[in-house]
Design a protein around this motif. Structure first.
Motif, PDB file in Angstrom:
ATOM      1  N   CYS A 205       0.854  -1.183   0.000  1.00 34.05           N
ATOM      2  CA  CYS A 205       0.000   0.000   0.000  1.00 34.05           C
ATOM      3  C   CYS A 205       0.893   1.236   0.000  1.00 34.05           C
ATOM      4  CB  CYS A 205      -0.920  -0.016   1.217  1.00 34.05           C
ATOM      5  SG  CYS A 205      -2.044   1.381   1.251  1.00 34.05           S
ATOM      6  N   ALA A 206       0.857   1.997  -1.091  1.00 32.40           N
ATOM      7  CA  ALA A 206       1.730   3.163  -1.206  1.00 32.40           C
ATOM      8  C   ALA A 206       1.406   4.230  -0.160  1.00 32.40           C
ATOM      9  CB  ALA A 206       1.656   3.741  -2.622  1.00 32.40           C
ATOM     10  N   PRO A 207       0.146   4.566   0.068  1.00 28.37           N
ATOM     11  CA  PRO A 207      -0.143   5.555   1.117  1.00 28.37           C
ATOM     12  C   PRO A 207       0.346   5.119   2.490  1.00 28.37           C
ATOM     13  CG  PRO A 207      -2.028   5.323  -0.317  1.00 28.37           C
ATOM     14  CD  PRO A 207      -1.061   4.226  -0.709  1.00 28.37           C
ATOM     15  N   ALA A 208       0.285   3.817   2.787  1.00 26.61           N
ATOM     16  CA  ALA A 208       0.796   3.352   4.075  1.00 26.61           C
ATOM     17  C   ALA A 208       2.297   3.573   4.166  1.00 26.61           C
ATOM     18  CB  ALA A 208       0.473   1.878   4.271  1.00 26.61           C
ATOM     19  N   ALA A 209       2.996   3.422   3.032  1.00 20.47           N
ATOM     20  CA  ALA A 209       4.447   3.575   3.039  1.00 20.47           C
ATOM     21  C   ALA A 209       4.861   5.038   3.127  1.00 20.47           C
ATOM     22  CB  ALA A 209       5.038   2.942   1.780  1.00 20.47           C
ATOM     23  N   THR A 210       4.105   5.922   2.478  1.00 23.80           N
ATOM     24  CA  THR A 210       4.515   7.321   2.429  1.00 23.80           C
ATOM     25  C   THR A 210       3.812   8.177   3.475  1.00 23.80           C
ATOM     26  OG1 THR A 210       2.802   7.907   0.843  1.00 23.80           O
ATOM     27  CG2 THR A 210       4.882   7.126  -0.061  1.00 23.80           C
ATOM     28  N   GLY A 211       2.733   7.664   4.040  1.00 25.42           N
ATOM     29  CA  GLY A 211       1.990   8.434   5.020  1.00 25.42           C
ATOM     30  C   GLY A 211       1.085   9.475   4.399  1.00 25.42           C
ATOM     31  N   SER A 212       0.826   9.365   3.102  1.00 25.60           N
ATOM     32  CA  SER A 212      -0.021  10.345   2.439  1.00 25.60           C
ATOM     33  C   SER A 212      -0.881   9.682   1.374  1.00 25.60           C
ATOM     34  CB  SER A 212       0.834  11.422   1.787  1.00 25.60           C
ATOM     35  OG  SER A 212       0.037  12.198   0.918  1.00 25.60           O
TER      36      SER A 212
ATOM     37  N   GLN B 174      -3.122  -7.267  -2.604  1.00 33.99           N
ATOM     38  CA  GLN B 174      -3.788  -7.509  -3.873  1.00 33.99           C
ATOM     39  C   GLN B 174      -3.958  -9.003  -4.145  1.00 33.99           C
ATOM     40  OE1 GLN B 174      -2.032  -5.430  -7.207  1.00 33.99           O
ATOM     41  NE2 GLN B 174      -4.037  -5.334  -8.159  1.00 33.99           N
ATOM     42  N   GLN B 175      -2.981  -9.803  -3.698  1.00 30.02           N
ATOM     43  CA  GLN B 175      -3.101 -11.242  -3.927  1.00 30.02           C
ATOM     44  C   GLN B 175      -4.325 -11.816  -3.234  1.00 30.02           C
ATOM     45  OE1 GLN B 175       0.808 -11.491  -2.596  1.00 30.02           O
ATOM     46  NE2 GLN B 175       1.575 -12.651  -4.337  1.00 30.02           N
ATOM     47  N   CYS B 176      -4.594 -11.366  -2.024  1.00 32.43           N
ATOM     48  CA  CYS B 176      -5.752 -11.891  -1.302  1.00 32.43           C
ATOM     49  C   CYS B 176      -7.052 -11.439  -1.969  1.00 32.43           C
ATOM     50  CB  CYS B 176      -5.719 -11.452   0.155  1.00 32.43           C
ATOM     51  SG  CYS B 176      -4.527 -12.388   1.142  1.00 32.43           S
ATOM     52  N   VAL B 177      -7.084 -10.208  -2.482  1.00 25.66           N
ATOM     53  CA  VAL B 177      -8.278  -9.747  -3.185  1.00 25.66           C
ATOM     54  C   VAL B 177      -8.480 -10.570  -4.459  1.00 25.66           C
ATOM     55  CG1 VAL B 177      -9.376  -7.784  -4.323  1.00 25.66           C
ATOM     56  CG2 VAL B 177      -8.052  -7.431  -2.240  1.00 25.66           C
ATOM     57  N   ASP B 178      -7.363 -10.775  -5.205  1.00 23.52           N
ATOM     58  CA  ASP B 178      -7.463 -11.560  -6.433  1.00 23.52           C
ATOM     59  C   ASP B 178      -7.915 -12.984  -6.149  1.00 23.52           C
ATOM     60  OD1 ASP B 178      -6.703  -9.461  -8.007  1.00 23.52           O
ATOM     61  OD2 ASP B 178      -4.607 -10.088  -8.187  1.00 23.52           O
TER      62      ASP B 178
ATOM     63  N   CYS C  80      -4.719   0.010  -4.673  1.00 21.35           N
ATOM     64  CA  CYS C  80      -5.967  -0.214  -3.932  1.00 21.35           C
ATOM     65  C   CYS C  80      -7.020   0.815  -4.276  1.00 21.35           C
ATOM     66  CB  CYS C  80      -5.692  -0.245  -2.428  1.00 21.35           C
ATOM     67  SG  CYS C  80      -5.042   1.280  -1.726  1.00 21.35           S
ATOM     68  N   LYS C  81      -6.618   1.953  -4.868  1.00 19.54           N
ATOM     69  CA  LYS C  81      -7.622   2.953  -5.216  1.00 19.54           C
ATOM     70  C   LYS C  81      -8.483   2.500  -6.381  1.00 19.54           C
ATOM     71  CE  LYS C  81      -5.151   6.965  -3.462  1.00 19.54           C
ATOM     72  NZ  LYS C  81      -4.525   8.250  -3.780  1.00 19.54           N
ATOM     73  N   ALA C  82      -7.934   1.639  -7.231  1.00 22.28           N
ATOM     74  CA  ALA C  82      -8.696   1.135  -8.369  1.00 22.28           C
ATOM     75  C   ALA C  82      -9.359  -0.204  -8.055  1.00 22.28           C
ATOM     76  CB  ALA C  82      -7.781   0.988  -9.575  1.00 22.28           C
ATOM     77  N   GLN C  83      -9.150  -0.675  -6.851  1.00 24.02           N
ATOM     78  CA  GLN C  83      -9.594  -2.011  -6.495  1.00 24.02           C
ATOM     79  C   GLN C  83     -10.856  -1.926  -5.644  1.00 24.02           C
ATOM     80  OE1 GLN C  83      -7.684  -5.142  -7.106  1.00 24.02           O
ATOM     81  NE2 GLN C  83      -9.767  -5.802  -6.689  1.00 24.02           N
ATOM     82  N   THR C  84     -11.791  -2.824  -5.870  1.00 26.04           N
ATOM     83  CA  THR C  84     -12.909  -2.929  -4.942  1.00 26.04           C
ATOM     84  C   THR C  84     -12.645  -4.074  -3.984  1.00 26.04           C
ATOM     85  OG1 THR C  84     -14.038  -4.108  -6.707  1.00 26.04           O
ATOM     86  CG2 THR C  84     -14.760  -1.869  -6.256  1.00 26.04           C
ATOM     87  N   PHE C  85     -12.950  -3.861  -2.725  1.00 24.76           N
ATOM     88  CA  PHE C  85     -12.756  -4.873  -1.708  1.00 24.76           C
ATOM     89  C   PHE C  85     -14.119  -5.433  -1.334  1.00 24.76           C
ATOM     90  CE2 PHE C  85      -9.103  -2.141  -1.576  1.00 24.76           C
ATOM     91  CZ  PHE C  85      -8.052  -3.027  -1.411  1.00 24.76           C
TER      92      PHE C  85
END
Ligand code: ZN
Length: 73
Positions: free
Chosen positions: A21-28, A60-64, A35-40
């Motif tokens: 998750c890029a936002p988790a890594a950058t804090g923003s 993403q692997q778990c969603v797929d 994940c923004k294009a992904q539906t959970f």
């Protein structure tokens, strides 16, 4: 701009692998992320323990894998 902080955990709560998750890594949330294009699916989120919800991104692997096992009609 959303007035919330990204989830700080970098581990998928289902498989314990990095969730990338890029936002988790950058804090923003400015960081673009898969994940923004992904539906959970709600059914997938329901597999999480209550104390795991809203704590970390599922990878993403778990969603797929879930989507492969539960094809949308
Ligand atoms: Zn995972």
């Amino acid at each position: 701009m959303p007035d919330v902080t990204p989830l700080a955990n970098h581990q998928c709560p289902l498989c314990s692998q990095p969730n990338h998750c890029a936002p988790a890594a950058t804090g923003s949330f400015v960081s673009s992320c898969w994940c923004k294009a992904q539906t959970f699916p709600p059914e997938l989120l329901a597999q999480l323990a209550p104390d795991q919800r809203n704590k970390s991104c599922i990878c993403q692997q778990c969603v797929d894998r879930f989507n492969n096992q539960h094809p949308q009609q």
